[in-house]
Design an enzyme around this catalytic site. Structure first.
Site, PDB file in Angstrom:
ATOM      1  N   MET B  12       0.819  -1.222   0.000  1.00  6.78           N
ATOM      2  CA  MET B  12       0.000   0.000   0.000  1.00  6.78           C
ATOM      3  C   MET B  12       0.852   1.272   0.000  1.00  6.78           C
ATOM      4  SD  MET B  12      -3.201  -0.765   0.213  1.00  6.78           S
ATOM      5  CE  MET B  12      -3.889  -2.398   0.060  1.00  6.78           C
ATOM      6  N   CYS B  13       0.215   2.399  -0.431  1.00 10.27           N
ATOM      7  CA  CYS B  13       0.798   3.729  -0.296  1.00 10.27           C
ATOM      8  C   CYS B  13       0.677   4.144   1.173  1.00 10.27           C
ATOM      9  CB  CYS B  13       0.051   4.746  -1.139  1.00 10.27           C
ATOM     10  SG  CYS B  13       0.097   4.395  -2.907  1.00 10.27           S
ATOM     11  N   PRO B  14       1.627   4.826   1.772  1.00  9.75           N
ATOM     12  CA  PRO B  14       2.899   5.221   1.160  1.00  9.75           C
ATOM     13  C   PRO B  14       4.040   4.276   1.486  1.00  9.75           C
ATOM     14  CG  PRO B  14       2.627   6.383   3.237  1.00  9.75           C
ATOM     15  CD  PRO B  14       1.504   5.378   3.139  1.00  9.75           C
ATOM     16  N   ILE B  15       3.712   3.065   1.989  1.00 11.95           N
ATOM     17  CA  ILE B  15       4.773   2.119   2.358  1.00 11.95           C
ATOM     18  C   ILE B  15       5.610   1.746   1.132  1.00 11.95           C
ATOM     19  CG2 ILE B  15       5.253  -0.141   3.439  1.00 11.95           C
ATOM     20  CD1 ILE B  15       3.999   2.000   5.317  1.00 11.95           C
ATOM     21  N   ASN B  16       4.920   1.607  -0.028  1.00 11.75           N
ATOM     22  CA  ASN B  16       5.664   1.269  -1.259  1.00 11.75           C
ATOM     23  C   ASN B  16       6.708   2.337  -1.587  1.00 11.75           C
ATOM     24  OD1 ASN B  16       3.681   3.120  -1.883  1.00 11.75           O
ATOM     25  ND2 ASN B  16       2.520   1.737  -3.213  1.00 11.75           N
TER      26      ASN B  16
END
Lengths: 314, 74
Positions: B12-16
């Site tokens: 998921m954003c913003p982990i990516n």
């Protein structure tokens, strides 16, 4: 909303200020000065003036000390328009609290029929989506127009992008940041990222070359394509504000109408001044500008504004 | 050619973006990282954030419902 407070009809009371001679305090004047009566006897909310909802930490520390000293319950509240309110302040202390706030450069806000403190999002200074410097604009409007008398309240706000966190569609006069994108074929590699990045389906990718097919009617000028493009093939052509008028919330909400697109920063002050002039000339006492526009007609307003708005036509 | 690959499908954003950033920081300037991103939010957000960090996106390829992008570390 604290605007709908229980009004005290006993108008004048004797108040001692700084232990000196007693002076008359007019409760109706107090309302205009940002002192809002509470349910509790003798206690008021003191609304501070914080344009754009921004404060330095240094000032916040000083305000905290003052709030701690004067709030009988030791509490503050964030108003719906981003200003800090010190609750439970005894009206006999008004002189003292105002003097202490004055010393740290903090002014008291206003209520009533006048230009209110502008609200704003973070804007382009630190928000990645921001297209306009909303904080700078809010500061300018506060310094130039705060407290100007109008037929009824006059609320302004600044959003830095079409996500519109500052809800310009619900303001008497709202400004929302926009950017006009421009595509240059030479720099484009046909990577299709812009078509993916566009949330409005305004960009399709050519099935053969991958290059964008742009639909300007669907574009809401958010600049996502410009930010996403790896090769700077999408560039900003111009920045500006979408201008909306006649919105309000409250008992009978109204959505603002768009009256101008791509108004440049330097025309914002003119637009507000001219709009206040129109409102003061055409609005009835107690009538919001949206209702005045409905009654008098949008044409009258647009004609009046033509010298300011025509400059932003493409 | 890329020096390293990061498969961020399903992230998921913003982990990516954070994972991409950390990986790039562990690499040498000029090296190329290949990142695989889902369409939708990830491809809408991650490339512009990478750009804002000053890295260069040198290649973008769409493969079905995901994207293979190559990023050159600044």
């Amino acid at each position: 909303m604290t605007d709908h407070f229980i009004e005290d009809k006993t108008t004048k009371v004797n108040v001692s200020v700084d232990g000196a001679a007693t002076q008359k305090v007019d409760f109706n004047d107090l309302k205009s000065g940002g002192f809002i009566k509470q349910r509790q006897k003798d206690l008021f909310t003191v609304r501070l003036r914080c344009p754009g909802g921004k404060l330095t930490t240094e000032k916040l520390l000083e305000i905290s000390k003052i709030a701690h000293k004067y709030s009988k319950k030791g509490v503050v509240h964030f108003s719906f328009r981003q200003s800090l309110e010190i609750l439970y302040v005894d009206y006999k202390e008004f002189g003292n609290i105002v003097a202490e706030l004055e010393k740290i450069g903090q002014k008291v806000a206003s209520c009533g029929p006048r230009v209110r403190v502008p609200t704003a999002c973070g804007g382009c200074e630190y928000n990645p989506n921001g297209l306009t410097d909303t904080q700078k604009m809010a500061d300018m409007v506060d310094k130039t127009f705060f407290g100007t008398p109008t037929p009824h309240k006059f609320k302004t706000s600044f959003s830095g992008c079409p996500i519109d966190c500052a809800r310009t569609k619900e303001m008497d006069f709202g400004f929302q940041g926009v950017v006009d994108p421009k595509w240059e074929e030479e720099a484009c590699t046909g990577c299709t990222i812009c078509a993916e990045a566009c949330k409005e389906d305004a960009i399709a990718s050519d099935p053969d070359t991958g290059k964008p097919i742009f639909d300007p009617v669907k574009c809401i000028f958010c600049g996502d394509c410009i930010r996403a493009c790896p090769t700077e093939a999408w560039k900003p052509k111009r920045y500006g504000h979408t201008v909306r008028i006649g919105g309000k919330h409250g008992r009978h909400p109204m959505e603002a109408v768009e009256v101008c697109n791509f108004l440049p920063d330097e025309k914002v002050a003119d637009a507000i001044k001219m709009t206040i002039d129109w409102y003061n000339a055409n609005g009835k006492r107690g009538e919001r500008i949206g209702n005045a526009l409905k009654r008098v007609g949008l044409e009258s307003y647009l004609k009046h504004m033509e010298p300011v708005f025509k400059s932003s036509k493409a | 050619m890329s020096d390293s690959t990061l498969d961020l499908r399903g992230v998921m954003c913003p982990i990516n973006f954070v994972k991409t950033k950390l990986k790039l920081e562990s690499m040498e300037p000029g090296e190329v990282l290949e990142v695989i991103l889902d369409s939708g939010d990830p491809i809408q957000n991650v490339p512009k954030s990478i750009k804002e960090e000053g890295h260069k996106i040198v290649e973008v390829k769409k493969e079905g419902d995901f994207f293979r992008i190559k990023v050159q570390r600044n």
